[in-house]
Design an enzyme around this catalytic site. Structure first.
Site, PDB file in Angstrom:
ATOM      1  CG  ASP A   1      -6.871  -2.876  -2.724  1.00  0.00           C
ATOM      2  OD1 ASP A   1      -7.568  -1.754  -2.660  1.00  0.00           O
ATOM      3  OD2 ASP A   1      -5.262  -3.181  -2.667  1.00  0.00           O
TER       4      ASP A   1
ATOM      5  CG  HIS B   1      -6.145  -1.967   1.057  1.00  0.00           C
ATOM      6  ND1 HIS B   1      -5.619  -2.099  -0.375  1.00  0.00           N
ATOM      7  CD2 HIS B   1      -5.150  -1.570   1.895  1.00  0.00           C
ATOM      8  CE1 HIS B   1      -4.450  -0.555   0.238  1.00  0.00           C
ATOM      9  NE2 HIS B   1      -4.597  -0.736   1.493  1.00  0.00           N
TER      10      HIS B   1
ATOM     11  CB  SER C   1      -1.152  -0.360   1.386  1.00  0.00           C
ATOM     12  OG  SER C   1      -2.121   0.970   0.818  1.00  0.00           O
TER      13      SER C   1
END
Length: 355
Positions: free
Chosen positions: A294, A324, A201
């Site tokens: 996601d 995610h 991320s």
């Protein structure tokens, strides 16, 4: 033992961990039956039941959401929830807490080594959390799994976070940590040329940015492992809209993280913010992971395609039923464990290819 990465679970988190462990042991027949009732995305992929459970818990169970309360409260909560969902490991041979010198002050980090026999190389790891939350502690289990899978040391970096430290503080720390790792590799019995960078991320964003920022260094990373990376602050893609709610990371949280980390929209096109806007030719081989459910899926795919057009060797892995943050959920997700194993294999392959 690392003191900096140890998390003492609260009574509530211990109860959640017990429930999650039971979820992870769901019989195959029950899992298959539940799967048939799960949400299907616009590409025909089906949400994994355990991921649906986490998405629901993030909405209704205190402390599970990515942002729970104030920023300090959310940081504590993420350390707790990540640990509750994580695999457990026996102590490693090396768990060294250290401080990386930089112009802005020392950067805390932890180096992991699985056993005393040595290591294949080194992975510099940057944790996720929207540049606002997350820590070495929240990602302790993930980096341990990556160390086991790769046979490499992992240096996990606690770069500065917003809102206390906005862009480019995290980038400056990430670059300083990579250069420090290269400079210390031989002291740790490692070949500095066998240094990879990795992150999830926000950490995937920093890894991609570091690869570009150090392209003229004498030693560049041998690989970049980008796990659902934030690749482009300047453009909202279809997956942002399709998965904006109910799947752990929300569109509202993405906007909050963006505005907190990069207060000025004038910086969105800066390659240190949006690596997709940077010069991509000549970068190290990339292994990129995206989740089918996601919000960041499409920008990860677009970044992989942009790298390929620039002539970079890219492996894109699409974890179809995942949300995610799933790589931090090894306790409940066989897919998470398998994806991390393949990330480790990609790192090992790149290190072994260095002559």
């Amino acid at each position: 033992m690392s003191r900096a990465t140890a998390v003492r679970l609260s009574l509530r988190s211990r109860a959640q961990r017990s429930a999650l462990r039971a979820l992870g042991r769901m019989p195959g027949a029950a899992h298959s039956a539940l799967s048939r009732a799960m949400r299907v995305n616009s590409d025909g992929e089906r949400l994994a039941p355990e991921m649906a459970a986490i998405g629901a818990a993030a909405q209704y169970v205190p402390g599970v959401a990515l942002m729970s309360g104030t920023v300090p409260e959310a940081r504590v909560a993420l350390d707790q929830s990540s640990t509750a969902m994580a695999q457990a490991f026996e102590p490693f041979a090396v768990e060294e807490d250290l401080l990386i010198p930089s112009d802005a002050g020392p950067i805390p980090a932890t180096r992991y080594r699985v056993d005393t026999a040595g290591a294949r190389g080194l992975i510099v790891f940057y944790h996720g959390g929207g540049f606002v939350v997350g820590s070495r502690a929240s990602h302790d289990s993930l980096v341990r799994a990556l160390a086991v899978a790769s046979g490499a040391d992992v240096l996990s970096v606690d770069y500065r976070l917003a809102p206390e430290h906005v862009f480019p503080a995290a980038v400056d720390d990430a670059v300083a940590a990579y250069r420090y790792a290269v400079s210390r590799a031989q002291d740790w019995g490692l070949d500095p040329r066998k240094t990879a960078i990795a992150g999830d991320s926000a950490g995937g964003n920093l890894s991609a940015v570091v690869a570009q920022q150090v392209r003229d260094d004498a030693i560049q990373p041998c690989a970049q492992l980008l796990i659902y990376p934030v690749a482009d602050f300047s453009h909202e893609r279809a997956s942002r809209r399709e998965f904006a709610t109910g799947l752990f990371l929300t569109g509202e949280e993405i906007d909050y993280f963006r505005d907190t980390y990069v207060p000025s929209a004038d910086d969105y096109d800066d390659p240190r913010v949006s690596p997709i806007a940077g010069r991509l030719d000549g970068l190290p081989p990339a292994h990129i992971v995206v989740g089918g459910f996601d919000p960041l899926r499409d920008e990860g795919i677009d970044y992989a395609e942009a790298l390929e057009r620039a002539g970079v060797t890219v492996t894109l892995e699409r974890a179809s039923g995942m949300i995610h943050g799933f790589v931090n959920m090894g306790l409940i997700s066989p897919t998470a464990r398998a994806v991390v194993a393949r990330l480790g294999e990609a790192a090992a392959k790149a290190m072994d290819a260095v002559n």
